[in-house]
Design a protein around this motif. Structure first.
Motif, PDB file in Angstrom:
ATOM      1  N   TYR A 220      25.333  24.266  -8.396  1.00 41.46           N
ATOM      2  CA  TYR A 220      24.178  24.368  -7.507  1.00 41.46           C
ATOM      3  C   TYR A 220      23.499  23.007  -7.429  1.00 41.46           C
ATOM      4  O   TYR A 220      23.395  22.306  -8.432  1.00 41.46           O
ATOM      5  N   ALA A 221      23.038  22.650  -6.241  1.00 42.26           N
ATOM      6  CA  ALA A 221      22.362  21.361  -6.087  1.00 42.26           C
ATOM      7  C   ALA A 221      21.413  21.394  -4.908  1.00 42.26           C
ATOM      8  O   ALA A 221      21.587  22.167  -3.966  1.00 42.26           O
ATOM      9  N   ALA A 222      20.424  20.527  -4.990  1.00 43.43           N
ATOM     10  CA  ALA A 222      19.504  20.276  -3.884  1.00 43.43           C
ATOM     11  C   ALA A 222      19.282  18.768  -3.854  1.00 43.43           C
ATOM     12  O   ALA A 222      19.219  18.118  -4.902  1.00 43.43           O
ATOM     13  N   GLY A 223      19.219  18.223  -2.666  1.00 43.40           N
ATOM     14  CA  GLY A 223      19.076  16.787  -2.520  1.00 43.40           C
ATOM     15  C   GLY A 223      20.397  16.050  -2.634  1.00 43.40           C
ATOM     16  O   GLY A 223      20.423  14.817  -2.695  1.00 43.40           O
ATOM     17  N   ASN A 224      21.495  16.791  -2.654  1.00 43.54           N
ATOM     18  CA  ASN A 224      22.819  16.180  -2.776  1.00 43.54           C
ATOM     19  C   ASN A 224      23.190  15.445  -1.489  1.00 43.54           C
ATOM     20  O   ASN A 224      22.789  15.837  -0.404  1.00 43.54           O
ATOM     21  N   THR A 225      23.970  14.371  -1.644  1.00 45.00           N
ATOM     22  CA  THR A 225      24.383  13.562  -0.497  1.00 45.00           C
ATOM     23  C   THR A 225      25.653  14.094   0.155  1.00 45.00           C
ATOM     24  O   THR A 225      25.969  13.722   1.276  1.00 45.00           O
ATOM     25  N   SER A 226      26.396  14.918  -0.572  1.00 46.72           N
ATOM     26  CA  SER A 226      27.627  15.514  -0.055  1.00 46.72           C
ATOM     27  C   SER A 226      27.951  16.740  -0.904  1.00 46.72           C
ATOM     28  O   SER A 226      27.194  17.095  -1.804  1.00 46.72           O
ATOM     29  N   GLN A 227      29.089  17.343  -0.646  1.00 41.27           N
ATOM     30  CA  GLN A 227      29.545  18.486  -1.448  1.00 41.27           C
ATOM     31  C   GLN A 227      30.523  18.043  -2.542  1.00 41.27           C
ATOM     32  O   GLN A 227      31.107  18.886  -3.226  1.00 41.27           O
ATOM     33  N   ARG A 228      30.706  16.736  -2.717  1.00 41.09           N
ATOM     34  CA  ARG A 228      31.657  16.229  -3.708  1.00 41.09           C
ATOM     35  C   ARG A 228      31.337  16.681  -5.128  1.00 41.09           C
ATOM     36  O   ARG A 228      32.234  16.776  -5.965  1.00 41.09           O
TER      37      ARG A 228
END
Length: 145
Positions: free
Chosen positions: A45-53
């Motif tokens: 889980y992430a927020a503020g991520n630059t991509s889905q990598r």
């Protein structure tokens, strides 16, 4: 079992979104141990991520920030990730993929008080994380533990 997992998924996604919106971190993510293999750790889980990598990162216990926090059960705090003793893709893939310069990570404990995951937050610019940053993250985790 499926409904329970779905509820946990939604709760964790909402948690990272809430922290990202209410605090000033550039990135917030949760890595969890794989339920089928306690040696594998995935960023889920992430927020503020630059991509889905970030989703492609698979760590083992003791490797990377998440692996270190899971292995030791202790928080991690670093304000100069590029020069940290374990800098590099093999040791800190999440920080490189998300271009983080500083990060704080705290363990997530399950109902048996075992470390089951990691909550990490960080900055891309020269902002500092502090022990207070770790306490803030732990406060957000209180309803989950």
């Amino acid at each position: 079992m499926g409904d329970k997992k779905l509820a946990a998924d939604l709760a964790y996604q909402e948690l990272v979104r809430t922290i990202y919106q209410q605090e000033d971190f550039d990135f917030v993510g949760i890595a969890l141990q794989d339920t089928t293999s306690w040696r594998k750790i995935h960023w889920r889980y992430a927020a503020g991520n630059t991509s889905q990598r970030f989703r492609k990162i698979i760590l083992r216990s003791g490797i990377g920030i998440a692996g270190l926090v899971i292995r030791t059960g202790e928080p991690f705090l670093e304000n100069d990730l590029a020069h940290h003793q374990y800098a590099g893709y093999m040791s800190q893939p999440i920080t490189l993929i998300e271009q983080l310069t500083s990060a704080v990570a705290v363990p997530i404990f399950d109902q048996d008080h075992l470390v089951s995951g990691v909550l990490l937050a960080g900055y891309r610019q020269q902002q500092r994380v502090t022990a207070h940053s770790g306490h803030v993250l732990q406060e957000y985790l209180q309803p989950f533990q």
